[in-house]
Design an enzyme around this catalytic site. Structure first.
Site, PDB file in Angstrom:
ATOM      1  N   ARG A  49       1.019  15.313 -37.081  1.00  7.74           N
ATOM      2  CA  ARG A  49       1.362  14.924 -37.917  1.00  7.74           C
ATOM      3  C   ARG A  49       1.266  14.997 -39.489  1.00  7.74           C
ATOM      4  O   ARG A  49       0.789  15.312 -40.549  1.00  7.74           O
ATOM      5  CB  ARG A  49       1.286  12.979 -37.929  1.00  7.74           C
ATOM      6  N   GLY A  50       3.407  14.060 -40.314  1.00 14.49           N
ATOM      7  CA  GLY A  50       2.577  15.156 -42.059  1.00 14.49           C
ATOM      8  C   GLY A  50       3.937  15.856 -41.570  1.00 14.49           C
ATOM      9  O   GLY A  50       3.542  16.945 -40.638  1.00 14.49           O
ATOM     10  N   ASP A 239       8.848  13.513 -46.187  1.00 12.44           N
ATOM     11  CA  ASP A 239       9.534  13.871 -45.232  1.00 12.44           C
ATOM     12  C   ASP A 239      10.833  14.372 -44.807  1.00 12.44           C
ATOM     13  O   ASP A 239      11.197  15.070 -43.559  1.00 12.44           O
ATOM     14  CB  ASP A 239       9.995  12.685 -43.713  1.00 12.44           C
ATOM     15  N   LYS A 250       7.488   7.450 -45.037  1.00  9.12           N
ATOM     16  CA  LYS A 250       6.788   6.469 -44.189  1.00  9.12           C
ATOM     17  C   LYS A 250       7.486   5.225 -44.507  1.00  9.12           C
ATOM     18  O   LYS A 250       7.326   4.267 -45.891  1.00  9.12           O
ATOM     19  CB  LYS A 250       5.115   6.413 -44.693  1.00  9.12           C
TER      20      LYS A 250
HETATM   21  O1  MRU Z   1       4.743   9.454 -39.478  1.00 16.50           O
HETATM   22  P1  MRU Z   1       3.847  10.625 -40.204  1.00 16.50           P
HETATM   23  O2  MRU Z   1       2.223  10.294 -40.367  1.00 16.50           O
HETATM   24  O3  MRU Z   1       4.655  12.213 -39.685  1.00 16.50           O
HETATM   25  O4  MRU Z   1       4.443   9.854 -41.605  1.00 16.50           O
HETATM   26  C1  MRU Z   1       3.740  11.460 -42.213  1.00 16.50           C
HETATM   27  C2  MRU Z   1       4.569  10.827 -43.860  1.00 16.50           C
HETATM   28  O5  MRU Z   1       5.598   9.541 -44.097  1.00 16.50           O
HETATM   29  C3  MRU Z   1       3.894  11.518 -45.198  1.00 16.50           C
HETATM   30  O6  MRU Z   1       3.721  10.581 -45.679  1.00 16.50           O
HETATM   31  C4  MRU Z   1       4.812  12.261 -44.909  1.00 16.50           C
HETATM   32  O7  MRU Z   1       5.218  13.375 -44.007  1.00 16.50           O
HETATM   33  C5  MRU Z   1       4.437  13.343 -46.110  1.00 16.50           C
HETATM   34  S1  MRU Z   1       3.036  14.375 -45.821  1.00 16.50           S
HETATM   35  C6  MRU Z   1       2.511  15.643 -46.879  1.00 16.50           C
END
Ligand code: MRU
Length: 352
Positions: A49-50, A239, A250
């Site tokens: 994820r990320g 994202d 997030k």
């Molecule tokens: O649901 P996730 O864990 O994939 O969400 C991730 C985030 O919101 C991160 O802050 C975002 O992807 C930036 S990652 C470099």
């Protein structure tokens, strides 16, 4: 090096190795992912994820789906590439890096001349490039962002935008890692980030093992630590970023931005240009993933809410550009983002 989040193992054929982030911090389990269906499931259940890591996972997932199709003719191979890309694109809706990587792979396939085998050679090169570029881009984001961090300062971050969210140094945590490499002392307050606790499980884990001074707080404590004067800057990832500089990140990020404004603390978003979506004029157009009720009702391995109660679980929110002090990218800092400054950065980076 913080962590090896994801990599391609072996040549062609090969498979993917990735850290199962759902198991952290209790155990660091590395998964061998051998099929496109397995990769789809890994993305959907947040094993990987990320935003940038999802992009790399999607490119590698596409390879898993096509690497054995050497014998097919060109049209057949292209059809299969499009099919796999459309399939993987359904794994999660908000992080634009997923679609960016799949579109880049599909474009490479159509650009390459020759047989099915030739197309697949090209896809291997493209996926490798996406992987390598992510490393280099995160380092550049780190270098640009480190200039904003004075020796001895304290940063607050939300969710995990570190090494675990990318191939290497992360986005929001890259300035912290680079500042440390430069000999500065940087402290971090990490929001735990309900409901899935990426801050507690992932950010605290990776910073702690990298020797960075990290203090974990529950999300509802951010206002208090800001009020106490403990925070010099907020650094978060993204994202998807719209053309006007609105930022999807997030859930909870918007609240942190409001608090930072109230307390006069600079709020920086750190993201590669691949996280910008020039097709979206404002954040209102960005699709927000809604996840299952059990993430809220049973988040700690046991039920914490009454059976049958209605639950709403948006996984992301939109921080309006006016609350963003700057966006740290690989082509420099976009100060006070707006449609003009975002467009200029995208042009500088060759995206437009
Ligand atoms: O649901 P996730 O864990 O994939 O969400 C991730 C985030 O919101 C991160 O802050 C975002 O992807 C930036 S990652 C470099």
């Amino acid at each position: 090096m913080p962590v090896a989040t994801i990599l391609w193992e072996g040549g062609r054929p090969g498979h993917v190795r990735l850290i199962d982030q759902t198991r952290l911090p209790l155990e660091c389990v590395v998964l061998d992912v051998r099929t496109v269906e397995e990769m789809f499931a890994c993305i959907r259940r947040l094993a990987v994820r990320g935003a940038p890591a999802i992009g790399v996972a999607a490119a590698f997932g596409l390879l898993l789906g096509v690497q054995h199709l050497d014998e097919r003719d060109r049209e057949d191979t292209l059809g299969r590439v499009r099919e796999m890309a459309a399939y993987l694109a359904k794994s999660r809706p908000t992080a634009v890096n997923l679609f960016w990587a799949l579109e880049r792979m599909a474009a490479r396939a159509t650009r390459d001349y020759g047989t099915g085998a030739g197309i697949i050679d090209g896809l291997f090169a493209e996926a490798r490039a996406i992987f390598e570029e992510d490393k280099a881009i995160c380092r550049r984001i780190g270098a640009v962002g480190a200039e904003l961090l004075k020796d001895g300062c304290t940063v607050l971050t939300h969710c995990n935008a570190g090494g675990l969210a990318t191939v290497d140094y992360g986005t929001a945590l890259a300035p912290v890692y680079v500042a440390k490499d430069q000999g500065k002392t940087i402290r971090v307050f990490a929001d735990e980030t309900r409901p899935l606790l990426q801050g507690a499980r992932l950010t605290a884990w990776e910073l702690h093992r990298s020797g960075i001074d990290v203090t974990l707080i529950a999300d509802n404590m951010a206002a208090r630590v800001m009020f106490e004067g403990r925070i010099d800057a907020v650094l978060v990832g993204a994202d998807r970023i719209a053309r006007n500089g609105d930022v999807a990140n997030k859930i909870g990020t918007y609240g942190v931005a409001v608090l930072a404004r109230e307390h006069g603390i600079p709020f920086y978003v750190c993201a590669p240009l691949s996280t910008f979506d020039a097709r979206m004029a404002t954040g209102a157009e960005i699709p927000i993933e809604e996840r299952g009720a059990e993430e809220i009702a049973c988040g700690f391995g046991q039920r914490t809410a009454p059976e049958g109660v209605r639950i709403y679980n948006p996984a992301f929110d939109i921080t309006p550009a006016r609350l963003v002090t700057g966006i740290v990218t690989e082509v420099g800092l976009i100060e006070g983002p707006n449609p003009q400054s975002v467009e200029a950065a995208l042009r500088r980076g060759g995206v437009l």
